[in-house]
Motif scaffolding. Structure first.
Motif, PDB file in Angstrom:
ATOM      1  N   TYR A 102       0.870  -1.126  -0.107  1.00 44.12           N
ATOM      2  CA  TYR A 102       0.068  -0.107   0.045  1.00 44.12           C
ATOM      3  C   TYR A 102       0.937   1.160  -0.068  1.00 44.12           C
ATOM      4  O   TYR A 102       1.831   1.499   0.753  1.00 44.12           O
ATOM      5  N   ARG A 122      -6.020   1.681   6.177  1.00 45.17           N
ATOM      6  CA  ARG A 122      -7.130   1.603   5.220  1.00 45.17           C
ATOM      7  C   ARG A 122      -6.827   0.796   4.038  1.00 45.17           C
ATOM      8  O   ARG A 122      -5.743   0.503   3.511  1.00 45.17           O
ATOM      9  N   ARG A 123      -7.811  -0.116   3.628  1.00 51.41           N
ATOM     10  CA  ARG A 123      -7.603  -1.031   2.867  1.00 51.41           C
ATOM     11  C   ARG A 123      -8.091  -0.850   1.562  1.00 51.41           C
ATOM     12  O   ARG A 123      -7.897  -1.267   0.451  1.00 51.41           O
ATOM     13  N   ASN A 124      -8.582   0.693   1.511  1.00 58.76           N
ATOM     14  CA  ASN A 124      -8.968   0.977  -0.070  1.00 58.76           C
ATOM     15  C   ASN A 124      -8.033   1.924  -0.458  1.00 58.76           C
ATOM     16  O   ASN A 124      -8.307   3.037  -1.333  1.00 58.76           O
ATOM     17  N   ALA A 125      -6.991   2.217   0.239  1.00 59.67           N
ATOM     18  CA  ALA A 125      -5.792   3.202  -0.324  1.00 59.67           C
ATOM     19  C   ALA A 125      -5.060   2.671  -1.383  1.00 59.67           C
ATOM     20  O   ALA A 125      -5.207   1.230  -1.946  1.00 59.67           O
ATOM     21  N   ARG A 127      -2.837   0.887  -3.754  1.00 51.54           N
ATOM     22  CA  ARG A 127      -1.950  -0.202  -3.782  1.00 51.54           C
ATOM     23  C   ARG A 127      -1.169  -0.775  -4.794  1.00 51.54           C
ATOM     24  O   ARG A 127      -1.696  -0.300  -5.873  1.00 51.54           O
TER      25      ARG A 127
END
Length: 252
Positions: A102, A122-125, A127
């Motif tokens: 990420y 944040r997993r929607n950042a 990557r």
């Protein structure tokens, strides 16, 4: 005036006992004082800027230091000034034994993973897949002068970059960062090990090149030295073109 000779710490003797090697090397780096760690970080940034000053890499994987690892954080600001993108490894949400990367920016919020290591929350950042990076600066417990790497034993980097066993020259360049005190005379090679292309310490750079025959590595430090023959077993690998993950048997 006599020439100045740089003296490196004596490498740890070779041993087939990876667990004992890991224990010895972790003790070595933990024994470094705070002032020695700060001096090592200053030396490391000099070596990193020498390397990336000539490199075309734009997307770079990086780690945050833990357990006495050499500290590469000063490189983050230097990379931003050069408009390079820096990425941190994150445990994959589905493939938990592999890593995803990420992007790190000034607004990135971090949280500790199950190992206590900070990673982007944040997993929607933004990557980037491992095979889409140009270079990865990897932590390690031990190294030899032929590019062999001893990690913490989890196998995350070996599994993540297993596709390079089938195509050593394809990106990213795998670069190990370490204190000079973490050098080993020769590391035992396992079937799942993925060799590094370079090792950078606070005082030097060790370049490792794949032999034309594909049987091992050649390292350039003061001369040419051969890496032990690598045995290629079945292992997960990534198809960059199709973006698919194919599973073989995962050695532990």
């Amino acid at each position: 005036m006599a020439d100045t000779v740089t003296r490196f710490p004596t490498p740890v003797p070779a041993s087939a006992n990876r667990r004992q090697l890991r224990r010895t090397l972790r003790q070595r780096r933990r024994a470094l004082s705070d002032s020695q760690q700060r001096a090592a970080a200053r030396g490391l940034i000099v070596q990193l800027m020498r390397y990336f000053g000539l490199s075309r890499a734009r997307h770079i994987g990086l780690y945050l230091p833990n357990d006495g690892e050499v500290d590469p954080r000063a490189f983050i600001e230097q990379a931003r000034r050069r408009r390079l993108s820096v990425y941190l490894p994150v445990l994959h949400p589905v493939l938990g034994n592999q890593l995803w990367f990420y992007r790190l920016d000034p607004r990135t919020r971090l949280r500790r993973n199950r190992f206590g290591i900070p990673e982007p929350a944040r997993r929607n950042a933004p990557r980037r897949a491992p095979w889409a990076l140009d270079a990865v600066l990897m932590p390690l417990v031990g190294f030899d002068d032929c590019g062999g790497r001893l990690g913490m034993g989890g196998g995350f980097y070996d599994r993540t970059f297993a596709f390079k066993r089938q195509a050593y020259a394809r990106p990213p360049a795998l670069i190990g960062l370490a204190h000079d005190e973490q050098e080993v005379e020769s590391l035992p090679v396992q079937t799942w090990d993925v060799p590094m292309s370079r090792v950078i310490t606070p005082t030097r750079q060790i370049v490792c090149q794949k032999q034309a025959s594909g049987t091992g590595n050649v390292a350039g430090k003061t001369g040419v030295q051969r890496h032990p023959r690598l045995r290629f077993g079945r292992y997960p690998w990534a198809d960059r073109r199709q973006g698919r993950r194919r599973l073989g048997r995962i050695p532990r």
